[in-house]
Enzyme design. Structure first.
Site, PDB file in Angstrom:
ATOM      1  N   ASP A 147       0.817  -1.208   0.000  1.00 20.97           N
ATOM      2  CA  ASP A 147       0.000   0.000   0.000  1.00 20.97           C
ATOM      3  C   ASP A 147       0.856   1.266   0.000  1.00 20.97           C
ATOM      4  OD1 ASP A 147      -2.080  -1.767   0.251  1.00 20.97           O
ATOM      5  OD2 ASP A 147      -2.831  -0.979   2.145  1.00 20.97           O
ATOM      6  N   ASP A 148       0.316   2.301  -0.610  1.00 25.67           N
ATOM      7  CA  ASP A 148       0.761   3.698  -0.455  1.00 25.67           C
ATOM      8  C   ASP A 148       1.826   4.165  -1.442  1.00 25.67           C
ATOM      9  OD1 ASP A 148      -0.990   3.543   1.638  1.00 25.67           O
ATOM     10  OD2 ASP A 148       0.503   3.831   3.218  1.00 25.67           O
TER      11      ASP A 148
ATOM     12  N   HIS B 105      -5.981   3.071  -4.524  1.00 27.66           N
ATOM     13  CA  HIS B 105      -5.916   3.326  -3.078  1.00 27.66           C
ATOM     14  C   HIS B 105      -6.338   4.766  -2.769  1.00 27.66           C
ATOM     15  CE1 HIS B 105      -4.857   1.786   0.829  1.00 27.66           C
ATOM     16  NE2 HIS B 105      -3.814   2.579   1.022  1.00 27.66           N
TER      17      HIS B 105
ATOM     18  N   HIS C 140      -5.212   9.193  -0.285  1.00 24.45           N
ATOM     19  CA  HIS C 140      -5.207   8.357   0.910  1.00 24.45           C
ATOM     20  C   HIS C 140      -6.262   8.813   1.913  1.00 24.45           C
ATOM     21  CE1 HIS C 140      -3.337   5.958   4.269  1.00 24.45           C
ATOM     22  NE2 HIS C 140      -3.135   5.142   3.258  1.00 24.45           N
TER      23      HIS C 140
ATOM     24  N   TYR D  44      -6.544   2.707   5.263  1.00 22.92           N
ATOM     25  CA  TYR D  44      -6.784   2.359   6.670  1.00 22.92           C
ATOM     26  C   TYR D  44      -7.794   1.221   6.820  1.00 22.92           C
ATOM     27  CZ  TYR D  44      -4.988   7.160   7.004  1.00 22.92           C
ATOM     28  OH  TYR D  44      -4.250   8.315   6.849  1.00 22.92           O
TER      29      TYR D  44
ATOM     30  N   HIS E  81       3.774  -2.207   3.235  1.00 21.55           N
ATOM     31  CA  HIS E  81       3.687  -0.840   2.728  1.00 21.55           C
ATOM     32  C   HIS E  81       4.998  -0.451   2.037  1.00 21.55           C
ATOM     33  CE1 HIS E  81       0.489  -0.902   5.745  1.00 21.55           C
ATOM     34  NE2 HIS E  81      -0.041   0.132   5.106  1.00 21.55           N
TER      35      HIS E  81
END
Length: 205
Positions: A33-34, A84, A88, A119, A175
Site C-alpha cells: 500500500d501507499d 488506493h 489516501h 486504513y 507498505h
C-alpha cells in the site's frame, strides 16, 4: 491500535469484501500500500523478482502522478495494480461524494478493478455507491497486517507477525512507504524465503 489478524467481527460486518482467497491452495497474496515511492518500491520490486514472486500494489494516485516511471516499472514486472484513492482518504471521515471523486481521480490513472480503502475504513454507503458506479470493482481487505508502518515495531517482530498468521490464501499487507522501509527491508525477504521453502507460491490478485 491495530490488529495483526483481521477479526471475524469485521468480516461478518463486511461480508461482501475480499478478506482472503482460497484456503485450499498454497498461495499467498502479498500486497503493498501507499506507493509508488522511490527506493522503497524499487526495493520491493527487486526483492519480489529475486523470488519469482508476484504481488499487488495498491497505489495512491498522487504518488503515481509524482513517480510515473516507478508506476510503469510495477506494471512491467507483471504485478497487479490497485486503486488506493488519490489522496489516501479515510472513508469514515470523508463525505461520500468527496470519497467517490477521489477514487475516480485515482482510477483514471490505475484503470483497475481492484480497490483497497485506506486504513481499511470505508462506510457501507460508500461501498454501495462505488459498486453502483463501478460494478466490476473488487474491494480488497486483508487477513494479515504486517505492522511495518509502526515505527515502534521491531523489524524482527514485523517478520514474526507475518509468519505466525499467514497461511493458504492469505492476503498480507506490507507498505512501500518511507515510514515502513526499515521493517520492510528486514521482513520482506525473510517472509519470501520462509514460505518459498515451505512450498508456497506468491501470486497477484
Amino acid at each position: 491500535m491495530y490488529l495483526i489478524k483481521s477479526p471475524l467481527l469485521l468480516k461478518w460486518y463486511y461480508p461482501s469484501l475480499t478478506w482472503h482467497k482460497n484456503r485450499s491452495d498454497k498461495v499467498i497474496y502479498l500486497t503493498f500500500d501507499d506507493g509508488p515511492i522511490p527506493d522503497v518500491t524499487d526495493f520491493a520490486l527487486k526483492t519480489l523478482k529475486a523470488f519469482d514472486a508476484k504481488a499487488t500494489f495498491f497505489c495512491i494516485g498522487d504518488n503515481i502522478y509524482k513517480h510515473p516511471e516507478i508506476f510503469e516499472n510495477i506494471k512491467n514486472e507483471g504485478h497487479s495494480i490497485g486503486n488506493h484513492t488519490f489522496n489516501h482518504l479515510k472513508g469514515w471521515a470523508t463525505p461520500d461524494e468527496i470519497y467517490l471523486k477521489n477514487f475516480q481521480k485515482c482510477q483514471e490513472l490505475t484503470k483497475t478493478h481492484l480497490f483497497r480503502p485506506p486504513y481499511g475504513r470505508i462506510k457501507k454507503s460508500q461501498i454501495a455507491k462505488l459498486r453502483s458506479a463501478h460494478p466490476d470493482t473488487q474491494i480488497i481487505m486483508w487477513d494479515v497486517l504486517s505492522g511495518d508502518f509502526d515505527i515502534s515495531l521491531d523489524p524482527q517482530k514485523c517478520f514474526k507477525n507475518v509468519i505466525k498468521h499467514t497461511g493458504n490464501g492469505s492476503i498480507v499487507v506490507f507498505h512501500d512507504s518511507i515510514k515502513a522501509y526499515d521493517r520492510l527491508k528486514y521482513a520482506l525477504p525473510k517472509v519470501l524465503q520462509h514460505f518459498t521453502q515451505q512450498g508456497y507460491h506468491f501470486d497477484s490478485l
